[in-house]
Design a protein around this motif. Structure first.
Motif: not given
Length: 470
Positions: A198, A223, A239, A242, A438-440, A448, A470
């Motif tokens: 993340l 998270v 995840i 971070v 935020a981005c994953l 992404c 999401h």
């Protein structure tokens, strides 16, 4: 994708009737992690040297790369000359460092204008103009460039190779040019399951607006697995790390009035950054008990201002620093997570190029710096930088798999494929304080996706709803 993994299940909805069965336990993935911050360490801090040394070291390191690229593009028999060996009318190639002479570039006159009653320069978003000039220089000489090269896109400090000929008036007519392009890349290992990193930046703690605090707490709860049903919790378990990419504190905490006021006026008061750091420590404490966290400094964070910014001191985090899962990193950041090489900054290098070129897209600038093989070409001209002597640490010696920049206005991502088979994911991480996003990054597929948190704010209507998407 992460949104597929965290899909609610029919038998685990929060509205279902509770059962006496024990809830399942989701084990968080523990990826292999290898930090690579040593190259950005300052070590002996001496500011007595001139900045000419870093330009000389940059040109010396880049010249063999540019010479090789020039021979590949224009033929192995191309003449590669130094400026002192130029002959008028001869077709040849020159490798050198660009200097962009700009009339609108801020100068020291702006700072002393009040003392000498000069008219101060107005603040600008862009400093480019039609009168700008491009100059190429090497160790001994410089020459003005004209011809087929986009002056507005170029920035000072870029090392390139130009092909053309010198005219009788002493100017060099460019027919073509090339950059060092993407460096070699190591093979990315194949993973058997989805694991996510993340990325978040620009928390902006300590500001007068508390609208983003609810979204930030929702992010922490997501998270750590305290948000949602079993579907969301199983997704949160994927995840594995971070990464906070700078500007953890708000710009408002940089107020310097307290240092200039009389002591009796500041009695029993404290700097805004003190409370902001305490709040950051509490947020990190919630995270590091569940997941490894990397913390990068940014423009408004309490560390050195010049690049490379050194890691924040552990004494500022009495609650979270006792956990080995807290990793205080440098800016720029470089590390390997499960064989995937991450490289990125908190965004100062990209924002500086936006001001001094015609490029506006942060994603476009990320690709441009990657092809220049340099993280911060405008340093030390318009971007603060430590005066390195023997080597320029911002030169890219190896191609990353994930290349990111923090504190961007919006989220953007792009898959870039190099001529030699390199695959790079470019990501601009948005400022969380203003975008609640935020981005994953999926370590298995290098995909992404953004994850957004919207909440009530003072300007919203009464019918506004809180949403996580999401």
């Amino acid at each position: 994708m992460f949104s597929d993994l965290s899909t609610p299940r029919d038998d685990s909805s929060l509205l279902c009737r509770p059962t006496e069965d024990l809830a399942p336990v989701f084990e968080r993935a523990s990826p292999a992690y290898s930090p690579c911050f040593e190259r950005f360490g300052v070590g002996e801090r001496s500011f007595s040297r001139q900045y000419a040394h870093i330009y000389a070291a940059r040109l010396m390191q880049m010249r063999p790369l540019l010479t090789e690229k020039a021979e590949q593009k224009w033929g192995s028999d191309v003449l590669v000359r130094k400026l002192c060996d130029l002959q008028a009318g001869e077709q040849c190639c020159i490798v050198g460092t660009l200097f962009k002479r700009m009339d609108l570039q801020p100068s020291i006159l702006k700072e002393i204008s009040e003392e000498h009653n000069l008219l101060p320069q107005p603040p600008r978003v862009k400093y480019i103009s039609d009168t700008d000039e491009l100059i190429l220089e090497d160790e001994l000489q410089r020459i003005k460039l004209e011809g087929k090269i986009n002056r507005d896109r170029c920035v000072t400090g870029s090392v390139i190779a130009v092909y053309g000929a010198e005219r009788n008036d002493g100017k060099f007519t460019v027919e073509d040019f090339c950059t060092a392009d993407l460096p070699a890349q190591s093979v990315r290992p194949a993973l058997d399951s989805d694991r996510f990193v993340l990325l978040v930046s620009g928390l902006g703690l300590g500001s007068s607006h508390a609208d983003s605090m609810l979204g930030l707490q929702l992010l922490v709860d997501m998270v750590t697995g305290q948000l949602g049903d079993q579907g969301e919790q199983s997704g949160a378990a994927t995840i594995s790390r971070v990464l906070m990419a700078g500007n953890l504190l708000s710009q408002s905490t940089q107020d310097k009035d307290g240092s200039t006021k009389a002591k009796y006026l500041t009695k029993k008061t404290q700097a805004g950054s003190v409370e902001a750091i305490r709040l950051l420590d509490e947020l990190l404490f919630q995270l590091v008990t569940s997941v490894p966290v990397d913390v990068m400094p940014g423009q408004y964070d309490p560390t050195n201002y010049t690049l490379p910014q050194q890691p924040l001191h552990r004494c500022m985090f009495p609650l979270s620093s006792v956990y080995p899962t807290l990793q205080l990193a440098s800016n720029p950041y470089q590390a390997t997570v499960d064989g995937v090489k991450f490289l990125g900054t908190s965004g100062q290098n990209v924002s500086d190029i936006v001001r001094y070129s015609s490029m506006n897209s942060h994603l476009e600038i990320l690709e441009e710096t990657l092809r220049l093989r340099h993280l911060a070409p405008t340093a030390p001209d318009t971007l603060g930088c430590y005066p390195f002597y023997m080597k320029d640490p911002f030169i890219l010696e190896e191609c990353p798999h994930v290349y990111f920049s923090g504190n961007a206005p919006t989220f953007e991502s792009k898959r870039l494929t190099g001529a030699d088979g390199q695959e790079i994911l470019l990501v601009t991480v948005p400022t969380f304080h203003s975008t609640q996003t935020a981005c994953l990054v999926n370590l298995r597929t290098l995909e992404c996706e953004p994850i957004s948190f919207t909440a009530f704010s003072a300007g919203d209507d009464d019918e506004s709803e809180m949403n996580i998407s999401h």
